[in-house]
Enzyme design. Structure first.
Site, PDB file in Angstrom:
ATOM      1  N   ASP A  46       0.845  -1.202   0.000  1.00 20.06           N
ATOM      2  CA  ASP A  46       0.000   0.000   0.000  1.00 20.06           C
ATOM      3  C   ASP A  46       0.877   1.247   0.000  1.00 20.06           C
ATOM      4  O   ASP A  46       2.106   1.151   0.033  1.00 20.06           O
ATOM      5  CB  ASP A  46      -0.979  -0.017   1.188  1.00 20.06           C
ATOM      6  CG  ASP A  46      -0.294  -0.297   2.533  1.00 20.06           C
ATOM      7  OD1 ASP A  46       0.947  -0.336   2.593  1.00 20.06           O
ATOM      8  OD2 ASP A  46      -1.012  -0.481   3.531  1.00 20.06           O
ATOM      9  N   ASN A 113      -7.443  -1.627  13.835  1.00 18.21           N
ATOM     10  CA  ASN A 113      -8.884  -1.678  13.565  1.00 18.21           C
ATOM     11  C   ASN A 113      -9.253  -2.882  12.698  1.00 18.21           C
ATOM     12  O   ASN A 113     -10.368  -2.977  12.206  1.00 18.21           O
ATOM     13  CB  ASN A 113      -9.346  -0.380  12.887  1.00 18.21           C
ATOM     14  CG  ASN A 113      -8.704  -0.169  11.519  1.00 18.21           C
ATOM     15  OD1 ASN A 113      -7.858  -0.960  11.093  1.00 18.21           O
ATOM     16  ND2 ASN A 113      -9.103   0.892  10.845  1.00 18.21           N
ATOM     17  N   HIS A 115      -7.738  -3.703   9.798  1.00 20.04           N
ATOM     18  CA  HIS A 115      -7.504  -3.553   8.360  1.00 20.04           C
ATOM     19  C   HIS A 115      -6.317  -4.406   7.913  1.00 20.04           C
ATOM     20  O   HIS A 115      -5.459  -4.787   8.699  1.00 20.04           O
ATOM     21  CB  HIS A 115      -7.326  -2.079   7.966  1.00 20.04           C
ATOM     22  CG  HIS A 115      -6.035  -1.433   8.383  1.00 20.04           C
ATOM     23  ND1 HIS A 115      -5.893  -0.073   8.502  1.00 20.04           N
ATOM     24  CD2 HIS A 115      -4.823  -1.950   8.710  1.00 20.04           C
ATOM     25  CE1 HIS A 115      -4.660   0.218   8.852  1.00 20.04           C
ATOM     26  NE2 HIS A 115      -3.977  -0.899   8.999  1.00 20.04           N
ATOM     27  N   GLU A 120      -9.752  -0.910   4.824  1.00 22.13           N
ATOM     28  CA  GLU A 120     -10.287  -0.505   6.123  1.00 22.13           C
ATOM     29  C   GLU A 120     -11.597  -1.239   6.415  1.00 22.13           C
ATOM     30  O   GLU A 120     -12.204  -1.828   5.498  1.00 22.13           O
ATOM     31  CB  GLU A 120     -10.541   1.016   6.109  1.00 22.13           C
ATOM     32  CG  GLU A 120      -9.301   1.871   5.852  1.00 22.13           C
ATOM     33  CD  GLU A 120      -8.370   1.987   7.063  1.00 22.13           C
ATOM     34  OE1 GLU A 120      -8.414   1.133   7.976  1.00 22.13           O
ATOM     35  OE2 GLU A 120      -7.563   2.937   7.074  1.00 22.13           O
TER      36      GLU A 120
HETATM   37  P1  PGA Z   1       1.859  -1.609  12.452  1.00 24.77           P
HETATM   38  O1  PGA Z   1       0.688  -1.408  11.400  1.00 24.77           O
HETATM   39  O2  PGA Z   1       2.668  -2.776  11.970  1.00 24.77           O
HETATM   40  O3  PGA Z   1       2.645  -0.311  12.387  1.00 24.77           O
HETATM   41  O4  PGA Z   1       1.223  -1.849  13.774  1.00 24.77           O
HETATM   42  C1  PGA Z   1      -0.012  -2.523  10.977  1.00 24.77           C
HETATM   43  C2  PGA Z   1      -1.048  -2.082   9.992  1.00 24.77           C
HETATM   44  O5  PGA Z   1      -1.663  -1.029  10.195  1.00 24.77           O
HETATM   45  O6  PGA Z   1      -1.270  -2.803   9.011  1.00 24.77           O
END
Ligand code: PGA
Length: 215
Positions: A46, A113, A115, A120
């Site tokens: 992404d 959350n 995602h 999302e």
């Molecule tokens: P993080 O993010 O590894 O920084 O916790 C994970 C994500 O949002 O996919």
């Protein structure tokens, strides 16, 4: 990292989708010295709508947290470019690049959350690669990665392409992920927690540390 290294020995020309963020960083730090990606193709998962060179850009994090640590380099590294005049066309371009050969292995972090990439909550399982509005917690996370200003939108490999990957590894670390990992594994499968779709994938594995796996 060891398991990944073995997978690369079996399939040196693997097509990989790789995430950025906090979670994969220690994996990349170890993998970089044991892995050979010289014949591999990498797709970044992404990208945030941030100016080129921003420390929170996924391409910048990938370079700093992984590619710079490797002795060799992957044959090709593909990424989504949010600065193009037509971001929707850019997403379609990326979707066809990925579909043309598919993905052998996709590594993912788990959003707080639920995602995956920037799919999302609310994303259906067949969501294409697309421009997405960020959940407030995701925009905040970009701030933690060092963004000068919070991005409003991003671009992500779609849920559909993730689920089409032959193999998926979900990396989860830290006590702040305990609740969302519990929901991912035991809650209802559906768009409220896109990570739950992985339970319908024939070859998905969760790698969690003790803190995240506490429940
Ligand atoms: P993080 O993010 O590894 O920084 O916790 C994970 C994500 O949002 O996919």
């Amino acid at each position: 990292a060891q398991r990944w290294s073995i997978a690369m020995q079996r399939n040196p020309a693997a097509r990989l989708c790789l995430p950025t963020g906090e979670t994969p960083r220690p994996v990349y730090a170890i993998a970089a010295s044991v892995i050979d990606l010289d014949a591999a193709t990498v797709f970044l998962l992404d990208e945030f709508d941030l100016p080129a060179g921003s420390p929170a850009r996924c391409d910048v994090m990938m370079q700093r947290d992984f590619l710079d640590l490797l002795t060799g380099q992957p044959k090709v590294v593909h990424s989504l470019d949010p600065s193009v005049p037509d971001p929707d066309a850019e997403c379609r371009r990326y979707e066809s690049l990925v579909a043309d050969g598919g993905l052998d292995l996709t590594l993912l972090g788990l959003g707080g959350n639920g995602h995956l990439g920037l799919n999302e909550p609310g994303s259906p399982a067949d969501a294409p690669t697309r421009v997405t509005r960020l959940a407030p917690s995701t925009a905040e996370a970009a701030g933690r990665y060092g963004a000068e200003a919070e991005p409003n939108w991003g671009m992500t490999l779609g849920m559909h392409a993730i689920l089409e990957s032959d193999e998926v590894w979900l990396l989860v670390s830290g006590s702040h992920k305990v609740e969302i990992l519990e929901r991912t594994l035991n809650g209802p499968i559906g768009p409220d927690v896109p990570a739950t779709y992985l339970r319908d994938h024939p070859n998905a594995t969760v790698f969690a540390d003790r803190a995240a796996a506490g429940r």
